[in-house]
Write a protein that holds these residues in place. Structure first.
Motif, PDB file in Angstrom:
ATOM      1  N   UNK A   3      25.103  36.810  44.901  1.00 54.75           N
ATOM      2  CA  UNK A   3      25.971  37.068  46.056  1.00 54.75           C
ATOM      3  C   UNK A   3      27.446  36.844  45.740  1.00 54.75           C
ATOM      4  N   UNK A   4      27.747  36.065  44.707  1.00 57.27           N
ATOM      5  CA  UNK A   4      29.147  35.858  44.325  1.00 57.27           C
ATOM      6  C   UNK A   4      29.821  37.183  43.973  1.00 57.27           C
ATOM      7  N   UNK A   5      29.046  38.159  43.538  1.00 61.08           N
ATOM      8  CA  UNK A   5      29.615  39.463  43.163  1.00 61.08           C
ATOM      9  C   UNK A   5      30.262  40.161  44.360  1.00 61.08           C
ATOM     10  N   UNK A   6      29.880  39.769  45.569  1.00 64.46           N
ATOM     11  CA  UNK A   6      30.459  40.394  46.776  1.00 64.46           C
ATOM     12  C   UNK A   6      31.713  39.657  47.255  1.00 64.46           C
ATOM     13  N   UNK A   7      32.032  38.543  46.635  1.00 63.36           N
ATOM     14  CA  UNK A   7      33.191  37.756  47.113  1.00 63.36           C
ATOM     15  C   UNK A   7      34.501  38.414  46.692  1.00 63.36           C
ATOM     16  N   UNK A   8      35.522  38.241  47.524  1.00 61.01           N
ATOM     17  CA  UNK A   8      36.839  38.826  47.228  1.00 61.01           C
ATOM     18  C   UNK A   8      37.896  37.725  47.202  1.00 61.01           C
ATOM     19  N   UNK A   9      37.499  36.545  46.824  1.00 65.32           N
ATOM     20  CA  UNK A   9      38.397  35.385  46.876  1.00 65.32           C
ATOM     21  C   UNK A   9      39.700  35.646  46.112  1.00 65.32           C
ATOM     22  N   UNK A  10      40.820  35.487  46.840  1.00 60.93           N
ATOM     23  CA  UNK A  10      42.143  35.623  46.210  1.00 60.93           C
ATOM     24  C   UNK A  10      42.590  37.057  45.989  1.00 60.93           C
ATOM     25  N   UNK A  11      41.753  38.027  46.326  1.00 60.29           N
ATOM     26  CA  UNK A  11      42.159  39.433  46.139  1.00 60.29           C
ATOM     27  C   UNK A  11      43.043  39.867  47.319  1.00 60.29           C
ATOM     28  N   UNK A  86      52.291  39.692  46.134  1.00 56.23           N
ATOM     29  CA  UNK A  86      52.592  39.880  44.698  1.00 56.23           C
ATOM     30  C   UNK A  86      51.560  40.684  43.903  1.00 56.23           C
ATOM     31  N   UNK A  87      50.683  41.410  44.591  1.00 57.24           N
ATOM     32  CA  UNK A  87      49.766  42.288  43.856  1.00 57.24           C
ATOM     33  C   UNK A  87      48.902  43.081  44.822  1.00 57.24           C
ATOM     34  N   UNK A  88      48.213  44.075  44.301  1.00 53.65           N
ATOM     35  CA  UNK A  88      47.240  44.846  45.115  1.00 53.65           C
ATOM     36  C   UNK A  88      45.986  45.012  44.253  1.00 53.65           C
ATOM     37  N   UNK A 137      47.924  46.613  37.368  1.00 51.97           N
ATOM     38  CA  UNK A 137      48.132  45.207  37.000  1.00 51.97           C
ATOM     39  C   UNK A 137      47.001  44.295  37.470  1.00 51.97           C
ATOM     40  N   UNK A 138      46.102  44.824  38.302  1.00 53.34           N
ATOM     41  CA  UNK A 138      45.001  43.999  38.820  1.00 53.34           C
ATOM     42  C   UNK A 138      43.879  43.917  37.783  1.00 53.34           C
ATOM     43  N   UNK A 139      43.140  42.815  37.804  1.00 50.39           N
ATOM     44  CA  UNK A 139      41.978  42.667  36.905  1.00 50.39           C
ATOM     45  C   UNK A 139      40.784  43.463  37.414  1.00 50.39           C
ATOM     46  N   UNK A 140      40.728  43.678  38.737  1.00 53.10           N
ATOM     47  CA  UNK A 140      39.533  44.301  39.334  1.00 53.10           C
ATOM     48  C   UNK A 140      39.925  45.374  40.360  1.00 53.10           C
ATOM     49  N   UNK A 141      40.686  46.380  39.947  1.00 52.19           N
ATOM     50  CA  UNK A 141      41.202  47.327  40.943  1.00 52.19           C
ATOM     51  C   UNK A 141      40.137  48.292  41.459  1.00 52.19           C
ATOM     52  N   UNK A 236      32.911  43.320  42.933  1.00 51.36           N
ATOM     53  CA  UNK A 236      32.284  43.355  41.599  1.00 51.36           C
ATOM     54  C   UNK A 236      30.805  43.742  41.682  1.00 51.36           C
ATOM     55  N   UNK A 237      30.229  43.703  42.880  1.00 46.83           N
ATOM     56  CA  UNK A 237      28.812  44.105  43.029  1.00 46.83           C
ATOM     57  C   UNK A 237      28.595  45.541  42.561  1.00 46.83           C
TER      58      UNK A 237
END
Ligand code: NDP
Length: 268
Positions: A3-11, A86-88, A137-141, A236-237
């Motif tokens: 379930x952590x794959x569905x988290x968007x913490x800090x995005x 500071x990011x998207x 610039x994002x790690x997971x766009x 990330x899911x």
């Protein structure tokens, strides 16, 4: 944990059309999963309600009043997002409507046709274009577009809207190819969803019953049904999924075309 794959913490996520309906639910679902959410629409009161719900969930919200058909206003959306967060990481192109292009081909000329294409297709292209430097610039766009079952179903009076949404599906696939391997681009295609946009059907029990009889799962979708799919595609899911149009339509696509036509004819 899976379930952590569905988290968007800090995005940080931009959601257009976040004032009501599906967009509001996407915005609050993202907030629940830990994202900062930038809420975009024209009506400030609706946006403030969405933002209040996000803050109640302990997440950060930024309200930007903007018309997605105006490029300068879209530039402001991106600028204000970058100033604040500071990011998207995620862009959801959800704002859309049949617009002035709804109507018969006899009645809808170039200006009305283009109005509908601008709301549903040009806006999504333009905001994606403007967000690209930040997304790179994002790690997971991820970009998620909100299309429609009318991108493949055939109904009269929807020529402009259907063309725009079908264009959005193909735009999703081409962008996914061009922006791979770093940026993922996907879409959801909602069937009938219970939102302010469909209240002309859902508020009349007879029309609602008739519509639901022809949806294999026998009900309108809820905004949460759609937000769940958008969360999957934004998180990330779905990290191995790109260029996909996910139908969330209660099984409508499984129906033979004749049954769909019967439904639509009865709703006229
Ligand atoms: P709603 O009408 O309930 O909400 C639409 C949201 O988009 C509102 O917040 C509205 O706010 C905003 N919006 C509309 N035009 C603009 C604009 N020019 N600039 C900025 N914001 C705008 O619609 P739904 O939630 O039902 O629909 C959301 C998406 O789902 C749309 O793309 C729609 O085409 C699609 N869809 C919906 C279906 C359904 O059955 N509900 C079925 C298939 C697809 P404001 O007016 O304040 O700007």
């Amino acid at each position: 944990m899976i379930l952590d794959a569905f988290k968007l913490t800090g995005k940080t996520a931009i959601v257009t059309g976040a004032g009501k309906g599906i967009g509001r639910c996407i915005a609050t679902t993202f907030a629940e999963m830990g994202a900062n959410v930038v809420c975009v629409a024209r009506n400030i009161d609706d946006l403030e309600q969405t933002a209040a719900a996000i803050r109640e969930l302990g997440a950060q919200a930024l309200v930007v009043v903007a018309d997605v058909t105006d490029e300068e206003q879209l530039k402001t959306v991106v600028a204000r997002t970058l100033e604040t967060f500071s990011g998207i990481d995620i862009l959801v192109n959800n704002a859309g409507a049949p617009g002035k292009g709804w109507g018969s081909i006899e009645k809808v000329g170039m200006a009305r046709f283009e109005d509908t294409v601008r709301i549903n297709l040009t806006s999504a292209y333009t905001l994606s274009h403007l967000c690209l430097p930040a997304l790179r610039d994002s790690q997971t766009p991820a970009i998620v577009n909100v299309s429609s079952a009318l991108s493949w179903m055939v109904d009269r009076n929807f020529t402009a809207y259907a063309a725009a949404k079908a264009g959005m599906n193909q735009m999703t696939r081409v962008m996914a190819y061009e922006l791979a391997p770093h940026i993922r681009v996907n879409a959801v295609a909602p069937g009938a969803v219970d939102t302010p946009a469909t209240s002309f059907i859902t508020s009349d029990q007879q029309r609602r019953d008739e519509a639901e009889r022809w949806i294999p799962l026998r009900r309108f979708g809820t905004p949460q049904d759609l937000a769940n799919g958008v969360l999957y595609l934004a998180s990330a899911a779905s990290s191995f999924v790109s260029g996909k149009v996910l139908e969330i339509d209660g099984g409508m696509q499984a129906l033979p075309g004749s049954a769909i036509q019967h439904t639509l004819d009865n709703l006229d």
